[in-house]
Design a protein around this motif. Sequence first.
Motif, short mmCIF file in Angstrom:
data_model
loop_
_atom_site.label_atom_id
_atom_site.label_comp_id
_atom_site.label_asym_id
_atom_site.label_seq_id
_atom_site.Cartn_x
_atom_site.Cartn_y
_atom_site.Cartn_z
N ALA A 134 -22.29 -3.20 0.67
CA ALA A 134 -23.71 -3.27 0.34
C ALA A 134 -23.99 -4.35 -0.70
CB ALA A 134 -24.19 -1.91 -0.16
N ILE A 135 -23.16 -4.42 -1.72
CA ILE A 135 -23.35 -5.42 -2.76
C ILE A 135 -23.20 -6.83 -2.20
CG2 ILE A 135 -22.31 -6.39 -4.85
CD1 ILE A 135 -21.80 -3.57 -5.82
N ASP A 136 -22.20 -7.03 -1.33
CA ASP A 136 -21.96 -8.37 -0.81
C ASP A 136 -23.05 -8.86 0.12
OD1 ASP A 136 -19.25 -8.56 -2.03
OD2 ASP A 136 -19.06 -10.17 -0.56
N SER A 137 -23.91 -7.96 0.58
CA SER A 137 -25.03 -8.41 1.41
C SER A 137 -26.12 -9.06 0.58
CB SER A 137 -25.60 -7.23 2.20
OG SER A 137 -26.15 -6.26 1.33
N THR A 138 -26.11 -8.84 -0.73
CA THR A 138 -27.17 -9.39 -1.59
C THR A 138 -26.65 -10.18 -2.79
OG1 THR A 138 -27.24 -7.35 -2.91
CG2 THR A 138 -28.73 -7.49 -1.02
N VAL A 139 -25.35 -10.06 -3.10
CA VAL A 139 -24.85 -10.60 -4.36
C VAL A 139 -25.00 -12.11 -4.47
CG1 VAL A 139 -22.48 -10.88 -3.53
CG2 VAL A 139 -22.90 -10.48 -5.97
N ILE A 140 -24.91 -12.83 -3.34
CA ILE A 140 -24.98 -14.29 -3.43
C ILE A 140 -26.42 -14.81 -3.47
CG2 ILE A 140 -22.76 -14.59 -2.29
CD1 ILE A 140 -24.24 -15.36 0.23
N ALA A 141 -27.41 -13.90 -3.34
CA ALA A 141 -28.80 -14.34 -3.31
C ALA A 141 -29.18 -15.08 -4.59
CB ALA A 141 -29.72 -13.15 -3.10
N THR A 142 -28.69 -14.63 -5.74
CA THR A 142 -29.04 -15.26 -7.02
C THR A 142 -28.02 -16.31 -7.45
OG1 THR A 142 -27.95 -13.36 -8.08
CG2 THR A 142 -30.35 -13.30 -7.91
N GLN A 154 -24.74 -17.67 -13.83
CA GLN A 154 -25.10 -18.13 -15.17
C GLN A 154 -23.95 -18.86 -15.84
OE1 GLN A 154 -28.15 -17.76 -16.62
NE2 GLN A 154 -27.47 -18.88 -18.43
N PHE A 155 -22.74 -18.40 -15.61
CA PHE A 155 -21.57 -19.01 -16.22
C PHE A 155 -20.81 -19.91 -15.23
CE2 PHE A 155 -22.36 -15.09 -18.58
CZ PHE A 155 -22.35 -15.56 -19.89
N ASP A 156 -21.48 -20.26 -14.14
CA ASP A 156 -20.92 -21.17 -13.14
C ASP A 156 -19.56 -20.66 -12.64
OD1 ASP A 156 -21.03 -23.36 -11.48
OD2 ASP A 156 -20.02 -24.68 -12.90
N LEU A 157 -19.49 -19.36 -12.37
CA LEU A 157 -18.25 -18.74 -11.90
C LEU A 157 -18.51 -18.02 -10.58
CD1 LEU A 157 -17.04 -17.23 -15.31
CD2 LEU A 157 -16.14 -19.28 -14.19
N TRP A 158 -19.17 -18.71 -9.65
CA TRP A 158 -19.59 -18.04 -8.42
C TRP A 158 -18.41 -17.52 -7.59
CZ3 TRP A 158 -17.93 -19.89 -3.75
CH2 TRP A 158 -17.50 -21.22 -3.68
N ARG A 159 -17.23 -18.14 -7.74
CA ARG A 159 -16.08 -17.66 -6.98
C ARG A 159 -15.67 -16.25 -7.41
NH1 ARG A 159 -13.95 -22.03 -4.11
NH2 ARG A 159 -14.72 -24.05 -4.86
N GLY A 160 -16.02 -15.88 -8.64
CA GLY A 160 -15.72 -14.54 -9.12
C GLY A 160 -16.45 -13.46 -8.34
N ILE A 161 -17.57 -13.83 -7.67
CA ILE A 161 -18.30 -12.89 -6.82
C ILE A 161 -17.39 -12.29 -5.76
CG2 ILE A 161 -20.09 -12.77 -5.02
CD1 ILE A 161 -21.70 -14.79 -6.65
N PHE A 162 -16.50 -13.11 -5.24
CA PHE A 162 -15.60 -12.67 -4.18
C PHE A 162 -14.28 -12.14 -4.72
CE2 PHE A 162 -18.25 -16.19 -2.56
CZ PHE A 162 -18.98 -15.49 -1.62
#
Length: 483
Positions: A30-38, A165-173
């Motif tokens: 569920a989180i991964d369906s929206t987490v990259i939106a921002t 915010q901290f330019d760590l988008w890879r941490g999302i995954f």
Amino acid sequence: MAGVDRAGVGLRSERGPLLLAMMLSTGLVAIDSTVIATAVQSIVAGIGGFAQFPWLFSVYMLASAVTVPLYAKLADTIGRKPIMLFGIGAFLLGSILAAAAWSMPSLIAFRAIQGIGAGAVLPMAITMVGDMYTLEERARVQGYMASVWAISAVVGPTLGGVFAQFDLWRGIFLINIPLCLLAGWMIWTRFQEKVDKRTHRVDYAGATLFTGALTLLILGVLQGGHAWSWTSPQSLGVLGGGAILLVAFVFVERRAAEPVLPFRLLARRLLLSTNVLGFFVGAGLIGLTEYVPTFLQVTTGAAPIVAGLALGALTIGWPVAATLSGRLYLRFGFRSTAILGGAMLVLGTGALTLSTRYPNIWLVAGICFVIGAGFGFSAVTTLVAAQSSVSWEERGVVTGTQMLFRSVGQALGAAVLGAVANGVISSRGGNEQDSATMTAAATSVFVAATGIAVLLLVSALSMPKQAARATAPQAQEAVAEMG
């Protein structure tokens, strides 16, 4: 060890950790369906491909939707556990690869792998809950599962914003890795089931045709009016190709020994009505979640987080009503409880339409709570009714079909309501910052949502009266079996 149906998880001490694993797995998806939106801007800054980023959402939704029927059928033949573990494993692999993506096309491809995993996790979690819990317990537990979506709706965008915010988008995954491993370990060690060992004839032709048909149809709906116009050769070709494959699928399934989607199930009035209701749940829910926050931001000047919290009242009302619905359907029947939910949805969406004349955050939040309760009483009740009307051997397919109808409803709802809003905005000069224009667009969308709610109520009314209480005695038998 005592159990319900064939799941060897009857003891409460075993079911608790397993339910936690189901909620954790569902939360990840569920989180991964929206987490990259921002985090889109941060991702684009890192690997480029701004024009292609909408596919990060579309390919995930597409892959998770089209694979559900195949997983559901396999779950009824080889068991829920291997399919669930495969889904978690595929989601884990997709997450690792996505974290290492070097371009937008590679990230899109890896999001598709995540979607393939998500397509197994969601229906399996709901099916396994149906296996583990008795009829009178399922509504309460499904309320817990629904609350996961409520939390994810807030956590997803917030978490994505923090990483961006901290330019760590890879941490999302990367954050998915330990959570997937934990959920997989808990299911591997604690969930046991007894599956009859017999030879099965896998319907490869049907699965291929159905996957291809859904891929083209959902792709056409998702991209129509955005990537290409509805009347363009691309749109007509994609939708027409999907329709042809769907017709071919119907012919193949009629002759298949073990069809992916048994039409005899859809011929049952209870299952047909609950599936149609699920379709309208998906269509109505996507419209409200997409347009309520935007409406509040433009008309009241509310900050995005405040507008999101107003919508959050909907996701609070859903699990609250889901928890209460068990008592209602055991006393008054599935049909009556679903009708109550449908009536609340009609009332809520109608009130939401009227509220556009006097925009107010607190008023909209209260209305959203009523709408959420309507979804809780109708969606959860009909899901439990469908699961309880079949045996273990059919419960996976029945649950998967419910999820499929909701997914298709979401895709079509997003396209239709988006076209309604865009049509109003275009007729008023295309100024999306003008509050009067946006109020008019929101009013049109909410009127359409009210129409969807009416159709949902009609679906609830079409449920057979004699089936409303047919499985209620099973709850007492299952409770006795639990000891």
